[in-house]
Design an enzyme around this catalytic site. Structure first.
Site, PDB file in Angstrom:
ATOM      1  N   HIS A 142       0.823  -1.214   0.000  1.00 11.57           N
ATOM      2  CA  HIS A 142       0.000   0.000   0.000  1.00 11.57           C
ATOM      3  C   HIS A 142       0.860   1.268   0.000  1.00 11.57           C
ATOM      4  O   HIS A 142       0.426   2.309   0.490  1.00 11.57           O
ATOM      5  CB  HIS A 142      -0.971   0.005   1.190  1.00 11.57           C
ATOM      6  N   ALA A 173      -6.050 -14.163  -6.162  1.00  9.56           N
ATOM      7  CA  ALA A 173      -5.050 -14.586  -5.185  1.00  9.56           C
ATOM      8  C   ALA A 173      -4.067 -13.486  -4.819  1.00  9.56           C
ATOM      9  O   ALA A 173      -3.143 -13.704  -4.054  1.00  9.56           O
ATOM     10  CB  ALA A 173      -4.280 -15.796  -5.719  1.00  9.56           C
ATOM     11  N   LEU A 228      -1.968 -12.040  -6.904  1.00  7.80           N
ATOM     12  CA  LEU A 228      -0.738 -12.194  -7.686  1.00  7.80           C
ATOM     13  C   LEU A 228      -0.754 -11.325  -8.937  1.00  7.80           C
ATOM     14  O   LEU A 228       0.061 -11.481  -9.826  1.00  7.80           O
ATOM     15  CB  LEU A 228      -0.534 -13.665  -8.066  1.00  7.80           C
ATOM     16  N   ASP A 273       2.318  -2.923  -9.542  1.00  7.88           N
ATOM     17  CA  ASP A 273       2.085  -4.200 -10.220  1.00  7.88           C
ATOM     18  C   ASP A 273       2.568  -4.161 -11.660  1.00  7.88           C
ATOM     19  O   ASP A 273       3.220  -5.089 -12.146  1.00  7.88           O
ATOM     20  CB  ASP A 273       0.590  -4.552 -10.196  1.00  7.88           C
ATOM     21  N   TYR A 293     -10.330  -1.386  -0.452  1.00 11.11           N
ATOM     22  CA  TYR A 293      -9.091  -0.866  -1.019  1.00 11.11           C
ATOM     23  C   TYR A 293      -9.254   0.620  -1.321  1.00 11.11           C
ATOM     24  O   TYR A 293      -8.398   1.443  -0.957  1.00 11.11           O
ATOM     25  CB  TYR A 293      -8.739  -1.651  -2.280  1.00 11.11           C
TER      26      TYR A 293
END
Length: 373
Positions: free
Chosen positions: A19, A112, A114, A161, A218
Site C-alpha cells: 500500500h 489470489a 498475484l 504491479d 481498497y
C-alpha cells in the site's frame, strides 16, 4: 490472417512495501514463474475478439471493437473483459490499432493477489503495440496498463504491479518508484541459491479492487491516505515524518499513516538485507509488515492471519500477507527443508477451522513480459 504472435506475462508477488505505491513510496515486488500466455493475430477489420481459458478450466469469450470506450455496453464494467478492453482503449491514445483475435491462457489463481489483472493489461498493451508497430517504451507500457485499470475498469491501483510485470528479471526483484520517470532498479533475489523457498499461500478468499464488485475496502484505504496527506499538507503520505503521528487528531488516519511511515522504513531495511543476503533479518522485516497491515492498516483477514501464524510456527523465517488484502495470498520465506512442514501445518489449520484447503506453492523471480514467438 495467419501471423500468430505469442507473449508470456508473469504474475507478481510484492515482497515488501504494501500500500505504498499510491502513497508515493517504494515497493520491492518481483515477477513470478506463473504466467499468462497471450496469443494475438491481426484481423482485417476493427473487431477485437478475446477468448480466455481460466485456471479453473472455464472458457469465456468477449467481443468489442478497437473504438471501445468506458461505459461501452458491450463490456461489463465489473467483468474480466473490461481489462483487455481497457488496455485497447488506453493504447489507442498512442496510435491507430488494427482489429485482432486474442487467446488468453493463465496459470495465475484468480483473486489470489498475484496481479493477474496487471498481467492481462500489460500483456495486451505490449502485444497490440507490437502488432500495430507502435514504438512503445516499457515504462510507457506500464503506465498505459495502469490507466486501463484506473480509468476504464475503475480499480484505483498504483503503478507497482505494472512495473513488476514489465521490468521483472530472473533472480531479481524490482525496486519501484511510482513518482519517478526513470526505469526502476533491480536487486538480487535468488532464494534457491540460499537453500530457501518463497512460498505463496493462496487462501482461496477472493478479493477485488473494483468498487463495483464489492472491493471498496481498497478504495477506502486509499481515500483515507489521501485525507491524511491533505491534513498534513503533503502531496503523498509516504513523505510524512515521525511528527505526523502527533499532528493528526483522527485515530484512524493516525493508524493508516503509521503503517505508511513504518512500511517505508521496512522497505529500506529489506533492501539492505537483500544486498547483504541477510535472510533471517529479511524474515523479521516481513513478519513486522504483516503485523502493521493487520493492526494499523486493517486489511488482513482471519485466513491470512492463520496462514502467517502457521507458517511461522512451522519454521518460516518470516511471513506476511501480500497484495491489497481482504483475502488473496500470504507469502512465507522458508528454509527448503521446512517447506513441506509449513504446507502441512497450514493445511491442517485450515481443515480444523472448516475452511477450503489453501493452495500452497513455491515461486521464484522470473522475467517480465516478453514475446516468445
Amino acid at each position: 490472417m495467419d501471423d500468430v504472435r505469442t507473449w508470456q506475462v508473469p504474475g507478481r508477488v510484492n515482497l515488501i512495501g504494501e500500500h505504498l505505491d499510491y502513497n508515493g513510496g517504494p515497493s520491492v515486488p518481483f515477477a513470478i514463474d506463473r504466467f499468462l500466455t497471450l496469443k494475438v493475430r491481426r484481423r482485417d477489420d476493427d473487431a477485437v475478439n478475446v477468448w480466455s481459458t481460466l485456471p479453473d478450466g472455464r472458457r469465456e469469450r468477449a467481443a468489442f471493437t478497437v473504438d471501445v470506450a468506458p461505459g461501452d455496453g458491450a463490456v461489463a464494467a465489473d467483468g474480466w473483459a473490461a481489462y483487455p478492453a481497457g488496455a485497447v482503449w488506453a493504447l489507442r491514445s498512442r496510435g491507430s490499432l488494427p482489429g485482432c483475435d486474442l487467446v488468453l491462457e493463465s496459470s495465475l489463481p484468480l483473486g489470489a493477489g498475484l496481479s493477474s489483472s496487471a498481467a492481462l493489461t500489460v500483456g495486451v498493451v505490449s502485444a497490440l503495440a507490437d502488432l500495430a508497430g507502435l514504438d512503445l517504451a516499457p515504462l510507457a507500457a506500464a503506465r498505459l496498463a495502469q490507466r486501463a485499470e484506473n480509468d476504464f475498469v475503475g480499480a484505483p491501483t498504483g503503478l507497482m504491479d505494472q512495473l513488476a510485470v514489465t521490468f521483472g528479471r530472473e533472480g531479481q526483484a524490482v525496486v519501484t518508484d511510482p513518482l519517478g520517470d526513470a526505469e526502476p532498479e533491480r536487486v538480487p533475489f535468488d532464494v534457491a541459491a540460499a537453500d530457501l523457498s518463497l512460498l505463496v499461500i493462496s487462501t482461496g478468499v477472493d478479493h477485488s479492487h473494483v468498487a463495483a464488485s464489492g472491493g471498496g475496502g481498497y478504495a477506502e484505504r486509499r481515500a483515507q491516505c489521501e485525507e491524511a496527506a491533505s491534513a498534513l499538507g503533503l502531496d503523498h503520505l509516504a513523505k510524512a515524518g515521525l511528527d505526523a503521528l502527533v499532528r493528526l487528531d483522527d485515530p484512524v488516519l493516525r493508524r493508516r499513516t503509521q503503517h505508511v511511515f513504518t512500511e517505508t522504513a521496512r522497505v529500506k531495511a529489506a533492501l539492505r538485507t537483500l544486498r547483504e543476503q541477510d535472510w533471517e533479518q529479511l524474515g523479521t522485516v516481513l513478519t513486522a509488515s504483516h503485523a502493521s497491515l493487520r493492526d494499523d492498516f486493517e486489511v488482513s483477514c482471519a485466513e491470512l492471519d492463520v496462514a502467517v501464524e502457521s507458517a511461522l510456527e512451522a519454521g518460516a523465517l518470516g511471513a506476511r500477507m501480500t497484495g491489497g488484502g481482504f483475502g488473496g495470498s500470504a507469502i512465507a520465506l522458508v528454509p527448503q527443508a521446512k517447506a513441506g512442514p509449513v504446507r502441512e501445518l497450514v493445511e491442517q489449520r485450515y481443515d480444523a477451522l472448516g475452511w477450503k484447503a489453501p493452495e500452497v506453492f513455491a515461486v521464484r523471480a522470473a522475467d517480465g513480459v516478453h514475446r516468445t514467438a
